[in-house]
Design an enzyme around this catalytic site. Structure first.
Site, short mmCIF file in Angstrom:
data_model
loop_
_atom_site.label_atom_id
_atom_site.label_comp_id
_atom_site.label_asym_id
_atom_site.label_seq_id
_atom_site.Cartn_x
_atom_site.Cartn_y
_atom_site.Cartn_z
N GLY A 13 0.84 -1.20 0.00
CA GLY A 13 0.00 0.00 0.00
C GLY A 13 0.87 1.24 0.00
O GLY A 13 0.56 2.24 0.65
N SER A 15 1.77 3.40 -2.45
CA SER A 15 1.67 4.42 -3.50
C SER A 15 1.07 5.73 -3.03
O SER A 15 1.17 6.75 -3.71
CB SER A 15 0.85 3.88 -4.68
OG SER A 15 -0.49 3.63 -4.29
N GLY A 55 16.73 12.22 -3.44
CA GLY A 55 18.02 11.55 -3.30
C GLY A 55 17.94 10.10 -2.86
O GLY A 55 18.98 9.45 -2.67
N ASN A 91 1.18 -2.31 5.25
CA ASN A 91 0.34 -1.13 5.38
C ASN A 91 -0.94 -1.20 4.55
O ASN A 91 -1.90 -0.48 4.83
CB ASN A 91 1.15 0.11 4.96
CG ASN A 91 0.29 1.33 4.75
OD1 ASN A 91 -0.19 1.94 5.70
ND2 ASN A 91 0.06 1.70 3.50
N SER A 143 -4.61 0.43 13.72
CA SER A 143 -5.39 1.66 13.80
C SER A 143 -5.89 1.87 15.22
O SER A 143 -6.13 0.90 15.95
CB SER A 143 -6.58 1.60 12.85
OG SER A 143 -7.48 2.67 13.08
N TYR A 156 -13.89 -3.03 9.94
CA TYR A 156 -12.57 -2.41 9.89
C TYR A 156 -11.87 -2.55 11.24
O TYR A 156 -10.69 -2.93 11.31
CB TYR A 156 -12.71 -0.94 9.51
CG TYR A 156 -11.41 -0.18 9.43
CD1 TYR A 156 -10.55 -0.35 8.35
CD2 TYR A 156 -11.04 0.72 10.43
CE1 TYR A 156 -9.36 0.35 8.26
CE2 TYR A 156 -9.85 1.42 10.36
CZ TYR A 156 -9.01 1.24 9.27
OH TYR A 156 -7.83 1.94 9.20
N ALA A 157 -12.60 -2.27 12.32
CA ALA A 157 -12.03 -2.39 13.66
C ALA A 157 -11.60 -3.82 13.95
O ALA A 157 -10.54 -4.06 14.54
CB ALA A 157 -13.03 -1.92 14.71
N ALA A 158 -12.41 -4.78 13.52
CA ALA A 158 -12.08 -6.19 13.74
C ALA A 158 -10.78 -6.55 13.04
O ALA A 158 -9.91 -7.23 13.60
CB ALA A 158 -13.22 -7.08 13.25
N LYS A 160 -8.30 -4.57 12.14
CA LYS A 160 -7.15 -3.87 12.72
C LYS A 160 -6.83 -4.37 14.13
O LYS A 160 -5.65 -4.42 14.52
CB LYS A 160 -7.40 -2.36 12.73
CG LYS A 160 -7.46 -1.74 11.35
CD LYS A 160 -6.16 -1.92 10.59
CE LYS A 160 -6.13 -1.17 9.27
NZ LYS A 160 -4.84 -1.29 8.56
#
Length: 248
Positions: A13, A15, A55, A91, A143, A156-158, A160
């Site tokens: 992830g 980009s 650089g 990520n 998160s 989402y919580a599960a 993370k």
């Protein structure tokens, strides 16, 4: 301090958003960075260009972390091409928000496939060259929602929260091989995910943050650089909260 010269780092992830900032941070400290992306080749090329213009050294590699066979093939190829793989920043993540009673099975499966299974598959593939070298750094991006929960983000919580258990388990499994495994738990960070919120919603969230502001991807990246460095060699199985005090 935090000298990553000669190290090779893979950021899934990578980009845009937090992943891109982490890639830039690792490159500034000397690492050669491989930015993996599922979609958005133009964004990935732009991220590589930003690293090179400052650089650093970077390349973009298309990788669908939900495809275990692809992950098992591509990550060893990266390690072989560069002669090593020292750092994995897992990520890649998505969020499909909504109340549980409206959560579709396919959305739940998609979230778990990217956020959890994809992270585990990436770690499994990266651990092999790290074991041979008897050194390595794995950092999962979890998160604050995985720690404190949030209405409308059950799936989402599960995903993370599960990463925190993965972190602790892998830390115990591979400490004897010189591999540290840690997590970062960002709070409310200025990214594409939060850009869709209204100003009223952002202000409401900011009132719940003791520091009174949102965080930046660069601030999350600084935590990743630390955990990837030799200076963090005696830290494993931990979650570093970068949330402005939102959850303590």
């Amino acid at each position: 301090m935090f000298d990553l010269s000669g190290k090779v780092a893979l950021v899934t992830g990578g980009s845009r958003g937090i992943g891109r900032a982490i890639g830039e941070g690792l490159a500034r400290h000397g690492a050669r960075v491989v930015l993996a992306y599922a979609n958005g080749e133009a964004q990935a090329r732009d991220a590589v260009r930003a690293v090179e213009e400052s650089g650093g050294r970077a390349e973009a590699v298309q990788l669908d972390v939900t495809n275990s066979a692809e992950v098992e093939q591509r990550i060893p190829e990266i390690a072989k091409r560069h002669g090593r793989l020292d750092i994995l920043i897992a990520n890649a993540g998505i969020s499909i928000d909504g109340l549980l009673i409206r959560l579709r099975d396919e959305d739940l499966e998609r979230i778990l496939a990217v956020n959890l299974r994809g992270a585990i598959a990436s770690a499994r593939a990266a651990i092999k060259p790290m074991m041979r070298a008897r050194t390595g750094r794995i950092v999962f991006v979890s998160s604050v929602v995985g720690e404190m929960g949030n209405a409308g983000q059950t799936a989402y919580a599960a995903s993370k929260a599960a990463l925190l258990g993965v972190t602790k388990s892998l830390a115990r499994e591979y400490a004897s091989r010189g591999i540290t495994v840690n997590a970062i738990s960002p709070g409310f960070i200025d990214t594409d995910m939060t850009a869709v919120l209204t100003e009223e919603q952002k202000q409401d969230i900011s009132t719940k943050i003791p520091l009174g502001r949102t965080g930046t991807p660069a601030e999350v990246a600084a935590a990743a650089v630390f955990l990837a460095s030799d200076e963090a060699g005696y830290i494993t199985g931990q979650s570093l909260r970068v949330n402005g005090g939102m959850y303590m």
